[in-house]
Design an enzyme around this catalytic site. Structure first.
Site: not given
Length: 482
Positions: A177, A252, A285, A383
């Site tokens: 997906k 992750e 990331c 973040e």
């Protein structure tokens, strides 16, 4: 079908070796100019059920396929990627706004490498037999079944194949997906795999939103593994959906990684490492977005950084000379800008950038460096995932380590130091899944990859990938009578 950057892309799902449409569609926009690229089939529970059923039917035969034949199939896919690097690069740049030069020279060749690496690793995977009181222990890696792979938008094809390649190598079948903001190269991958001869149903692609297709996929009782790369809130939802089925997860997640610059560092190298954190418009990331600099060199470091970062070229990512492209989507652009506006409103100061690039308009956000943010503020702890770095200073090594570990994340960390003893001392105390010393983004697929704390669960890469994508089995045999 859609024509994207001169490449024909089928925008249907890929299920059981066939293109499948949906009653609904979503519009895929290019971040370069926010114009429509394609109308993409919008899947949900019906398409997910069909894809999982196709993967389940294909699993027994693929699981029984010899390691050698599975490895050959993955190498054939890699060959197909190599043949289509230019088309893949153009489509992905149009779809997610990352630099065409990076896609041509690094990203798409790395996609092919992902398949080749896990094909070759499969052939050496093993554990020596060992004895227990005369009994022989033998370890096997049995394919687990259908794997649900949910991938992000910032490096769509490379991150998808980090998951697809080991899952297929292990003998599993896959339902992929892709992120709805950058779905197109996943569709191209399905076509490449089919041309390479991958059996029908072994790789399936369902497009759609996380709330519809993603939610149905991770809650499906016939899914045996879930691998997800994305945000912490989404990971919590996935974990809750997987819990009733006890489906194993590899997650992750986000990061708020530090770059520690000590007084004994090569300052030119340290500045280069810091400026490199603007890669992919900050949508990485692993980026070390918190610059932690020894106070004794902070002034000189900042002066050199501003000079170097000020020479970055922001613009159309399809141009070879561009260094920084756009943010992926209007919603994400506004999120990034919100972080910066709130920080400045709380008393922080922008030494560089600090807002949208009004000369370019659209989704282009200026490379930004924020200083003097209050301790504990969100710009230092949450973040941002954009071209926004923060600058803080420290007086002692002890303080530097405390600041580096001062978030809920633990994905990565980077050090710049000229003292190997200091490097060993500091790296041993950092909460991070990966630590780079005097370098950045050196990624070997033999190494474990994943995050600590709220940056993830589990490790992938090398044997760690096969440990996750397989049911590891130990067989103990009594000695045979002669």
């Amino acid at each position: 079908m859609a024509e994207v950057a001169g490449v024909t892309v089928d925008t249907g799902h890929w299920i059981g070796g066939e293109r499948v449409g949906s009653a609904a569609a979503f519009t895929d926009l290019s971040p370069i100019d926010e114009q429509p690229l394609a109308e993409v089939a919008r899947g949900g529970p019906v398409e997910v059920d069909a894809a999982v059923a196709a993967a389940s039917r294909a699993f027994p035969a693929w699981a029984r396929t010899s390691r050698e034949d599975r490895a050959r199939a993955l190498h054939a896919i890699a060959d197909g990627v190599d043949e289509h690097v230019e088309e893949l690069a153009r489509v992905e740049t149009a779809d997610n706004g990352a630099l065409i030069r990076s896609h041509r020279r690094g990203v798409m060749p790395r996609v092919a490498h992902n398949f080749r690496f896990f094909a070759d690793w499969l052939l050496r995977l093993g554990h020596d037999d060992f004895e227990t009181r005369g009994h022989r222990n033998h370890v096997d890696w049995d394919p687990a079944g259908v794997c649900a792979l949910i991938t992000p938008w910032n490096a769509p094809l490379m991150l998808a194949t980090w998951k697809v390649a080991p899952a297929l190598a292990a003998g599993n079948t896959v339902v992929l997906k892709p992120a709805e903001w950058s779905p197109l190269t996943a569709s191209l991958l399905a076509g490449i795999a089919a041309e390479a001869g991958l059996p029908d149903g072994v790789l399936n692609v369902v497009q759609g939103t996380g709330a519809e297709a993603g939610a149905a996929l991770v809650a499906h009782p016939d899914v045996r593994r879930i691998s997800f790369t994305g945000s912490v809130p989404t990971a919590r939802s996935i974990s809750a959906a997987a819990a009733p089925n006890l489906t194993p997860l590899s997650l992750e997640l986000g990061g708020k990684s530090p770059l520690l610059v000590f007084a004994d560092a090569d300052l030119d190298l340290a500045v280069d490492l810091a400026v490199e954190q603007y890669d992919n418009a900050g949508q990485v990331c692993l980026a070390a977005t918190r610059l932690l600099v020894d106070a004794s060199i902070a002034e000189e470091f900042t002066e050199r950084f501003l000079d170097r970062a000020g020479r970055l070229v922001q613009g159309d990512p399809r141009e070879e000379g561009t260094d920084i492209g756009p943010q992926i989507h209007r919603r994400h652009f506004e999120r990034v800008d919100g972080f910066v506006r709130r920080a400045l409103g709380d008393g922080a100061r922008a030494l560089l950038g600090g807002g949208p690039n009004t000369d370019l308009g659209g989704l282009y956000y200026r490379p930004t460096l924020v200083a003097e943010a209050p301790e504990g503020s969100e710009i230092l702890t949450e973040e941002v995932f954009g071209p926004v770095l923060t600058l803080q200073t420290f007086e002692t090594e002890e303080q530097a380590v405390a600041m580096a570990n001062g978030t809920r994340f633990g994905l990565a960390a980077t050090l710049a130091t000229g003292d190997p003893e200091r490097a060993a001392r500091v790296t041993g105390r950092l909460a991070a899944g990966t630590v780079w010393v005097n370098c950045f983004f050196v990624r070997d697929l033999r190494a474990p990859f994943g995050g600590s704390r709220q940056s993830g669960v589990g490790r992938e890469g090398g044997d760690w990938s096969f440990d996750f994508y397989c049911d590891v089995k130990n067989t103990v045999m009594a000695p045979w009578e002669k």
